[in-house]
Design a protein around this motif. Structure first.
Motif, PDB file in Angstrom:
ATOM      1  N   CYS A  96      48.225 -53.100  97.109  1.00 38.61           N
ATOM      2  CA  CYS A  96      48.185 -54.566  97.145  1.00 38.61           C
ATOM      3  C   CYS A  96      48.618 -55.114  98.502  1.00 38.61           C
ATOM      4  CB  CYS A  96      49.109 -55.126  96.064  1.00 38.61           C
ATOM      5  SG  CYS A  96      48.645 -54.612  94.408  1.00 38.61           S
ATOM      6  N   ARG A  97      48.132 -56.307  98.800  1.00 42.40           N
ATOM      7  CA  ARG A  97      48.524 -56.990 100.041  1.00 42.40           C
ATOM      8  C   ARG A  97      49.756 -57.863  99.840  1.00 42.40           C
ATOM      9  NH1 ARG A  97      44.150 -58.059 104.054  1.00 42.40           N
ATOM     10  NH2 ARG A  97      45.554 -59.773 104.536  1.00 42.40           N
ATOM     11  N   ARG A  98      49.951 -58.371  98.631  1.00 46.75           N
ATOM     12  CA  ARG A  98      51.100 -59.228  98.325  1.00 46.75           C
ATOM     13  C   ARG A  98      51.915 -58.570  97.218  1.00 46.75           C
ATOM     14  NH1 ARG A  98      50.377 -65.118  95.913  1.00 46.75           N
ATOM     15  NH2 ARG A  98      52.327 -65.112  94.792  1.00 46.75           N
ATOM     16  N   ILE A  99      53.231 -58.449  97.454  1.00 45.02           N
ATOM     17  CA  ILE A  99      54.097 -57.742  96.505  1.00 45.02           C
ATOM     18  C   ILE A  99      55.318 -58.601  96.198  1.00 45.02           C
ATOM     19  CG2 ILE A  99      55.505 -55.678  96.135  1.00 45.02           C
ATOM     20  CD1 ILE A  99      53.624 -54.403  98.323  1.00 45.02           C
ATOM     21  N   THR A 100      55.624 -58.695  94.922  1.00 44.79           N
ATOM     22  CA  THR A 100      56.848 -59.343  94.466  1.00 44.79           C
ATOM     23  C   THR A 100      57.721 -58.272  93.841  1.00 44.79           C
ATOM     24  OG1 THR A 100      55.660 -61.383  93.979  1.00 44.79           O
ATOM     25  CG2 THR A 100      57.807 -61.108  92.940  1.00 44.79           C
TER      26      THR A 100
ATOM     27  N   ASP B  47      44.812 -58.082  94.642  1.00 37.62           N
ATOM     28  CA  ASP B  47      45.709 -57.751  95.762  1.00 37.62           C
ATOM     29  C   ASP B  47      47.139 -58.241  95.573  1.00 37.62           C
ATOM     30  OD1 ASP B  47      43.841 -56.328  97.245  1.00 37.62           O
ATOM     31  OD2 ASP B  47      43.099 -58.128  98.240  1.00 37.62           O
ATOM     32  N   ILE B  48      47.573 -58.439  94.319  1.00 41.04           N
ATOM     33  CA  ILE B  48      48.935 -58.883  94.027  1.00 41.04           C
ATOM     34  C   ILE B  48      49.581 -57.894  93.060  1.00 41.04           C
ATOM     35  CG2 ILE B  48      50.386 -60.717  93.080  1.00 41.04           C
ATOM     36  CD1 ILE B  48      48.077 -62.657  93.697  1.00 41.04           C
TER      37      ILE B  48
ATOM     38  N   GLU C  24      53.399 -56.712  91.128  1.00 39.17           N
ATOM     39  CA  GLU C  24      54.780 -57.008  90.783  1.00 39.17           C
ATOM     40  C   GLU C  24      55.493 -55.692  90.532  1.00 39.17           C
ATOM     41  OE1 GLU C  24      55.010 -59.685  87.477  1.00 39.17           O
ATOM     42  OE2 GLU C  24      53.811 -61.203  88.484  1.00 39.17           O
TER      43      GLU C  24
END
Length: 58
Positions: free
Chosen positions: A44-48, A15-16, A18
């Motif tokens: 994804c739940r978390r994005i950078t 879930d990450i 980039e």
């Protein structure tokens, strides 16, 4: 014409994602970034978002 924009989405963990943007971001390349971000948020739940290699933004 030299390709001056590139965007990549890479899953770096569960879930990450980039999103890496390089080159020049403007009205012509914005749809590509929008599509990549849409892909990331639906996957994804978390994005950078890495803009460190962005040379131009308008």
């Amino acid at each position: 014409m030299l390709d001056t924009f590139h965007v990549a989405v890479r899953q770096s963990g569960p879930d990450i994602c980039e999103v890496t943007v390089t080159g020049e971001l403007d009205v012509a390349t914005a749809p590509d970034l929008r599509a990549a971000l849409h892909q990331a948020v639906t996957t994804c739940r978390r994005i950078t978002v890495d803009l460190s290699s962005l040379r131009f933004c308008d």
